[in-house]
Write a protein that holds these residues in place. Structure first.
Motif, PDB file in Angstrom:
ATOM      1  N   ALA A  77       0.824  -1.204   0.000  1.00  0.00           N
ATOM      2  CA  ALA A  77       0.000   0.000   0.000  1.00  0.00           C
ATOM      3  C   ALA A  77       0.859   1.255   0.000  1.00  0.00           C
ATOM      4  CB  ALA A  77      -0.920  -0.008   1.218  1.00  0.00           C
ATOM      5  N   THR A  78       1.912   1.226   0.812  1.00  0.00           N
ATOM      6  CA  THR A  78       2.814   2.384   0.841  1.00  0.00           C
ATOM      7  C   THR A  78       3.520   2.557  -0.496  1.00  0.00           C
ATOM      8  OG1 THR A  78       3.186   1.920   3.188  1.00  0.00           O
ATOM      9  CG2 THR A  78       4.686   3.464   2.123  1.00  0.00           C
ATOM     10  N   GLU A  79       3.876   1.431  -1.119  1.00  0.00           N
ATOM     11  CA  GLU A  79       4.516   1.509  -2.437  1.00  0.00           C
ATOM     12  C   GLU A  79       3.572   2.120  -3.464  1.00  0.00           C
ATOM     13  OE1 GLU A  79       6.586  -1.422  -5.787  1.00  0.00           O
ATOM     14  OE2 GLU A  79       5.830  -2.240  -3.894  1.00  0.00           O
ATOM     15  N   ARG A  80       2.295   1.748  -3.398  1.00  0.00           N
ATOM     16  CA  ARG A  80       1.336   2.331  -4.330  1.00  0.00           C
ATOM     17  C   ARG A  80       1.188   3.829  -4.100  1.00  0.00           C
ATOM     18  NH1 ARG A  80      -1.475  -2.477  -3.240  1.00  0.00           N
ATOM     19  NH2 ARG A  80      -2.926  -1.420  -1.827  1.00  0.00           N
ATOM     20  N   LEU A  81       1.246   4.230  -2.821  1.00  0.00           N
ATOM     21  CA  LEU A  81       1.192   5.663  -2.536  1.00  0.00           C
ATOM     22  C   LEU A  81       2.410   6.388  -3.090  1.00  0.00           C
ATOM     23  CD1 LEU A  81      -0.159   5.901   1.138  1.00  0.00           C
ATOM     24  CD2 LEU A  81      -1.306   6.595  -0.954  1.00  0.00           C
ATOM     25  N   MET A  82       3.571   5.739  -2.963  1.00  0.00           N
ATOM     26  CA  MET A  82       4.804   6.368  -3.462  1.00  0.00           C
ATOM     27  C   MET A  82       4.791   6.462  -4.979  1.00  0.00           C
ATOM     28  SD  MET A  82       6.503   6.952  -0.662  1.00  0.00           S
ATOM     29  CE  MET A  82       8.165   7.218  -1.202  1.00  0.00           C
ATOM     30  N   THR A  83       4.377   5.379  -5.625  1.00  0.00           N
ATOM     31  CA  THR A  83       4.350   5.399  -7.090  1.00  0.00           C
ATOM     32  C   THR A  83       3.231   6.282  -7.623  1.00  0.00           C
ATOM     33  OG1 THR A  83       2.997   3.380  -7.054  1.00  0.00           O
ATOM     34  CG2 THR A  83       5.385   3.111  -7.305  1.00  0.00           C
ATOM     35  N   SER A  84       2.257   6.592  -6.764  1.00  0.00           N
ATOM     36  CA  SER A  84       1.180   7.472  -7.207  1.00  0.00           C
ATOM     37  C   SER A  84       1.688   8.877  -7.485  1.00  0.00           C
ATOM     38  CB  SER A  84       0.071   7.527  -6.149  1.00  0.00           C
ATOM     39  OG  SER A  84      -0.548   6.274  -6.015  1.00  0.00           O
ATOM     40  N   TYR A  85       2.846   9.228  -6.924  1.00  0.00           N
ATOM     41  CA  TYR A  85       3.412  10.547  -7.209  1.00  0.00           C
ATOM     42  C   TYR A  85       3.661  10.701  -8.705  1.00  0.00           C
ATOM     43  CZ  TYR A  85       6.847  14.286  -7.531  1.00  0.00           C
ATOM     44  OH  TYR A  85       7.519  15.418  -7.896  1.00  0.00           O
ATOM     45  N   LYS A  86       4.192   9.655  -9.305  1.00  0.00           N
ATOM     46  CA  LYS A  86       4.437   9.700 -10.749  1.00  0.00           C
ATOM     47  C   LYS A  86       3.121   9.804 -11.508  1.00  0.00           C
ATOM     48  CE  LYS A  86       5.623   5.859 -12.603  1.00  0.00           C
ATOM     49  NZ  LYS A  86       6.402   4.639 -12.919  1.00  0.00           N
ATOM     50  N   GLU A  87       2.095   9.066 -11.040  1.00  0.00           N
ATOM     51  CA  GLU A  87       0.792   9.137 -11.700  1.00  0.00           C
ATOM     52  C   GLU A  87       0.153  10.512 -11.521  1.00  0.00           C
ATOM     53  OE1 GLU A  87      -1.534   5.955 -10.212  1.00  0.00           O
ATOM     54  OE2 GLU A  87      -0.221   4.383 -10.991  1.00  0.00           O
ATOM     55  N   ILE A  88       0.376  11.136 -10.365  1.00  0.00           N
ATOM     56  CA  ILE A  88      -0.161  12.477 -10.149  1.00  0.00           C
ATOM     57  C   ILE A  88       0.500  13.476 -11.090  1.00  0.00           C
ATOM     58  CG2 ILE A  88      -0.281  14.370  -8.474  1.00  0.00           C
ATOM     59  CD1 ILE A  88      -0.623  12.280  -6.295  1.00  0.00           C
ATOM     60  N   VAL A  89       1.805  13.316 -11.284  1.00  0.00           N
ATOM     61  CA  VAL A  89       2.517  14.213 -12.205  1.00  0.00           C
ATOM     62  C   VAL A  89       1.988  14.038 -13.628  1.00  0.00           C
ATOM     63  CG1 VAL A  89       4.765  14.758 -13.190  1.00  0.00           C
ATOM     64  CG2 VAL A  89       4.566  14.300 -10.760  1.00  0.00           C
ATOM     65  N   GLU A  90       1.740  12.784 -14.023  1.00  0.00           N
ATOM     66  CA  GLU A  90       1.171  12.548 -15.349  1.00  0.00           C
ATOM     67  C   GLU A  90      -0.256  13.092 -15.440  1.00  0.00           C
ATOM     68  OE1 GLU A  90       1.494   8.410 -16.130  1.00  0.00           O
ATOM     69  OE2 GLU A  90       3.669   8.438 -16.415  1.00  0.00           O
ATOM     70  N   LEU A  91      -1.012  12.950 -14.345  1.00  0.00           N
ATOM     71  CA  LEU A  91      -2.356  13.527 -14.313  1.00  0.00           C
ATOM     72  C   LEU A  91      -2.299  15.038 -14.484  1.00  0.00           C
ATOM     73  CD1 LEU A  91      -5.420  13.361 -13.792  1.00  0.00           C
ATOM     74  CD2 LEU A  91      -4.908  13.511 -11.342  1.00  0.00           C
ATOM     75  N   ALA A  92      -1.264  15.666 -13.934  1.00  0.00           N
ATOM     76  CA  ALA A  92      -1.125  17.116 -14.093  1.00  0.00           C
ATOM     77  C   ALA A  92      -0.992  17.496 -15.560  1.00  0.00           C
ATOM     78  CB  ALA A  92       0.089  17.613 -13.302  1.00  0.00           C
ATOM     79  N   GLY A  93      -0.313  16.642 -16.345  1.00  0.00           N
ATOM     80  CA  GLY A  93      -0.193  16.910 -17.776  1.00  0.00           C
ATOM     81  C   GLY A  93      -1.542  16.850 -18.477  1.00  0.00           C
ATOM     82  N   TYR A  94      -2.329  15.801 -18.193  1.00  0.00           N
ATOM     83  CA  TYR A  94      -3.663  15.695 -18.798  1.00  0.00           C
ATOM     84  C   TYR A  94      -4.578  16.816 -18.305  1.00  0.00           C
ATOM     85  CZ  TYR A  94      -2.167  10.995 -20.138  1.00  0.00           C
ATOM     86  OH  TYR A  94      -1.485   9.932 -20.676  1.00  0.00           O
ATOM     87  N   THR A  95      -4.458  17.161 -17.018  1.00  0.00           N
ATOM     88  CA  THR A  95      -5.271  18.250 -16.474  1.00  0.00           C
ATOM     89  C   THR A  95      -4.993  19.548 -17.202  1.00  0.00           C
ATOM     90  OG1 THR A  95      -5.227  17.177 -14.296  1.00  0.00           O
ATOM     91  CG2 THR A  95      -5.865  19.493 -14.371  1.00  0.00           C
ATOM     92  N   SER A  96      -3.718  19.816 -17.460  1.00  0.00           N
ATOM     93  CA  SER A  96      -3.346  21.048 -18.168  1.00  0.00           C
ATOM     94  C   SER A  96      -3.958  21.091 -19.558  1.00  0.00           C
ATOM     95  CB  SER A  96      -1.820  21.147 -18.247  1.00  0.00           C
ATOM     96  OG  SER A  96      -1.435  22.264 -19.017  1.00  0.00           O
ATOM     97  N   ARG A  97      -3.942  19.967 -20.260  1.00  0.00           N
ATOM     98  CA  ARG A  97      -4.491  19.918 -21.620  1.00  0.00           C
ATOM     99  C   ARG A  97      -5.998  20.158 -21.627  1.00  0.00           C
ATOM    100  NH1 ARG A  97      -2.057  19.262 -26.583  1.00  0.00           N
ATOM    101  NH2 ARG A  97      -3.551  17.618 -27.145  1.00  0.00           N
TER     102      ARG A  97
END
Length: 726
Positions: free
Chosen positions: A402-422
């Motif tokens: 679970a902690t690993e998924r939270l840590m790797t979610s940082y990368k997914e959040i950054v990618e989400l920021a790209g889609y959000t911007s578009r």
């Protein structure tokens, strides 16, 4: 291999529990682990504080400071953009999306409790194995199999509701986007008056899909780990206190917090800027798709010009740019994933073993669940310790995942920021073009210098023009400039007055913007200054040179943009449509294509002349007050063209025509002539002026014939003609 490793770990834990020397070594190992973790945390802080070597030039340092500023402000900007989109996706507390999220959250909580129950059940099974209690083992195994059915159902429902949530969010965004896109002719303004959205289709389809799926996936992958960590931690603390190890759980918890914090800081320090990379990748994908759509749309023209090599070169170049961007992302991920796996797989495993062992090693007078001391057990408490170790190990493994998924979610959040911007940028452009705020890219030479314009430049930053309805049905322009989307001035200031029955012919040099007045009257281009009075939009109908054929039946082509229901509501029948087609010489097409309900790709089925006549048929169906005809008979024969124009006049429709054909002059009463330099002239088209214009080509032909006759008499006919042609 995994069962043998687990059995070795259990045996090792049991040996540590009964051997004082091994206990001392385990404590020393745990202290070394804490020291290494603290050192890694300190190094990560230094690494994130300074991302570059000390020896830098002043320009490099200023550039780095700019980048750091951008990194600091990206979070607030992302949150602001995401909040705006979240209000669109979830409009209220009692919306359907909130219900889906609530059910999804309840299923996630259920899955966490099942995880805890299965871990405890596995510990009991291991205890039965150590005690060699066959009956108890099979009873626990039966429980294991019984829990499998609801567990698999819950797992399936988690995936279902994640997909269902993504679809619901996408539907909300798509409906809102379509509403904004088709309101106030935004679709035209975005593609013709503004240059920020080069691929609106990409934004409306793939970007919205990726954004909504990313939000749903991220919600599931953030909520479940948080629930797992919270509930598993409470379970482990409660279990340790029941076993008499309550005072020894502080250090393992502190160790776990230190390891997780160090991992987070290290990964943040080495993480590339995936958000901007993903946004650029989506942009290049959209451009490649746009090039493909252009080839499909203009395939016939490209084939005629034999331009496949030029188009292939453009496609290849666009694909190479996309390939380079994707390769860059893959390369950046290599080191990041390597560091991520090292920290979360190996460092966390060592820390987890320490956290499991310490409560067992330091327990004072540990007891069983029935209250008996472990030393009083027949096997010295080995089976009970093994059960506790197995359960704690499984819970910690799940907590680590679970902690690993939270840590790797940082990368997914950054990618989400790209889609959000578009997606946010798309809606922002829609809002601004509705307000008349347009931005266009200035054309440049290859060296980056601005291209010098042929026409006068107009300031398009302010729109002060006024549009009013005309009570008497006239069209009045009072000091209105005719300006192209690029800011080129076609007419500096136009003041004209057109009344019903005043048939106007529009002429001028090639490329002077003869159709610009139609775009102003159609409210496609803004009125930057002055005043425009005109009838309601339904009273005016424009027929372009290339009429648009919609998807649907043959009937739909005549009544476009009306539907069959609207046609019946107006009291129009198929017999009336047949009479309309007869006026434009298309009566044969109904039988040829199989009736009014025949469906086909009409853009390909109908010839150029048939499409133009179908467009003119719509004039007779809608019966507007004004017909704006933009060279819409260029593929129609002169005799048919004359019949149609006369029929339009007989129907009481006022003609506003852009044409190069002299044969159409006789159907008009006034002439609007552009000079191509920002000026114009409005005059009445008299009979002698019309005759003079129509006879110009005839006089030239007669003069050439006379010259040929004279040259024949002189004996050098061919020489004179050749020199005259030159």
């Amino acid at each position: 291999n995994m069962p043998s490793i687990q059995s070795k770990m259990m045996n090792m834990a049991a040996e540590i529990a009964v051997d004082p020397e091994k206990r001392r070594r385990a404590l020393i190992y745990s202290l070394c682990t804490v020291s290494a973790t603290l050192a890694a945390t300190f190094y990560a802080g230094r690494l994130s504080a300074s991302n570059a070597p000390r020896s830098r030039t002043s320009s490099d340092s200023s550039e780095d400071s700019t980048i750091r500023k951008k990194l600091k402000v990206i979070d607030p900007v992302f949150l602001k953009q995401f909040r705006v989109l979240l209000k669109i996706m979830i409009p209220g507390l009692f919306s359907k999306e909130v219900g889906i999220i609530a059910i999804h959250s309840l299923i996630l909580v259920t899955r966490t409790f099942l995880t805890i129950y299965v871990a405890a059940l596995e510990g009991k099974m291991v205890k039965c194995i150590v005690q060699k209690d066959i009956k108890a083992f099979f009873w626990q195994l039966a429980k294991w199999e019984a829990i499998a059915l609801p567990a698999t159902f819950v797992n399936s429902m988690i995936r279902f509701f994640e997909s269902h949530l993504g679809l619901a969010l996408r539907s909300r965004l798509t409906e809102h986007a379509y509403k904004e896109y088709f309101a106030d002719q935004t679709y035209y303004q975005v593609s013709n008056l503004d240059s920020r959205l080069l691929n609106a289709d990409q934004c409306l389809t793939e970007d919205i899909t990726m954004f909504s799926q990313s939000v749903a996936h991220l919600y599931s992958h953030l909520t479940k780990p948080v629930l797992d960590i919270a509930l598993i931690t409470l379970t482990l603390v409660s279990y340790a206190r029941r076993r008499g190890s309550g005072s020894s759980i502080v250090f393992p918890m502190f160790l776990g917090a230190i390891v997780v914090s160090a991992t987070a800081r290290i990964l943040k320090a080495v993480s590339p800027r995936f958000g901007s990379m993903v946004a650029e990748e989506a942009k290049r994908k959209g451009h490649l798709r746009y090039l493909h759509s252009r080839i499909i749309t203009n395939s016939e023209e490209i084939a005629f010009y034999n331009g496949h090599e030029a188009e292939n070169k453009q496609l290849h170049g666009a694909y190479q740019k996309l390939k380079e961007q994707m390769s860059l992302i893959y390369k950046k991920r290599v080191f990041y994933i390597m560091m991520e796996q090292f920290l979360m797989k190996y460092v966390w495993s060592g820390a987890g073993m320490t956290m499991i062992a310490l409560p067992i090693l330091t327990a004072v007078n540990p007891t069983t669940s029935s209250g008996k001391l472990l030393e009083d057990e027949p096997d010295g408490g080995v089976s009970e310790r093994t059960r506790g170790f197995t359960m704690a190990k499984n819970l910690l493994v799940n907590s680590a995942d679970a902690t690993e998924r939270l840590m790797t979610s940082y990368k997914e959040i950054v990618e989400l920021a790209g889609y959000t911007s578009r997606v946010y940028e798309m809606f922002n452009v829609f809002r601004e073009v509705k307000k008349g705020q347009y931005q266009r890219t200035e054309p440049e030479h290859a060296d980056g210098t601005k291209i010098r314009r042929r026409l006068e430049r107009f300031d398009t930053s302010k729109i002060t023009g006024v549009i009013k309805n005309s009570d008497d049905g006239s069209i009045v322009l009072n000091e209105v400039p005719i300006v192209t989307p690029n800011g080129d001035t076609v007419v500096r200031s136009m003041s004209i007055h057109i009344v019903p029955g005043m048939h106007c012919l529009i002429t001028g040099p090639n490329g002077c913007g003869k159709s610009s007045l139609f775009r102003i009257l159609g409210m496609l281009w803004p009125v930057y200054r002055g005043e425009l009075r005109m009838p309601k939009k339904e009273k005016m109908y424009l027929i372009p040179q290339r009429p648009y054929m919609t998807l649907g039946t043959l009937r739909d082509q005549v009544i476009y943009p009306h539907t069959a229901w609207q046609m019946k509501r107006r009291g129009v029948k198929d017999d009336d449509l047949a009479k309309i087609l007869e006026k434009v010489h298309l009566s044969h097409i109904v039988e040829r294509e199989g009736g009014w309900d025949a469906k086909s790709d009409w853009m390909d089925v109908l010839s150029g002349g048939e499409k133009q006549r179908m467009g003119l048929a719509r004039v007779f169906y809608h019966m507007p007050q004004y017909a704006l005809l933009d060279e819409c008979t260029s593929a129609v024969s002169i005799d048919v063209e004359g019949d149609i124009y006369q029929a339009i006049k007989d129907a009481g429709i006022t003609l506003l025509t852009v044409t190069h054909r002299p044969s159409l002059w006789k159907f008009h009463t006034h002439l609007l002539r552009y000079d191509g330099e920002g000026g114009y002239e409005m005059s009445e088209l008299l009979a002698d002026t019309e005759e003079e214009r129509l006879s110009l080509n005839d006089e030239r032909t007669k003069l050439e014939d006379r010259l040929k006759t004279i040259n024949k008499l002189l004996g050098d006919d061919e020489e004179y003609i050749s020199s005259n042609d030159e």
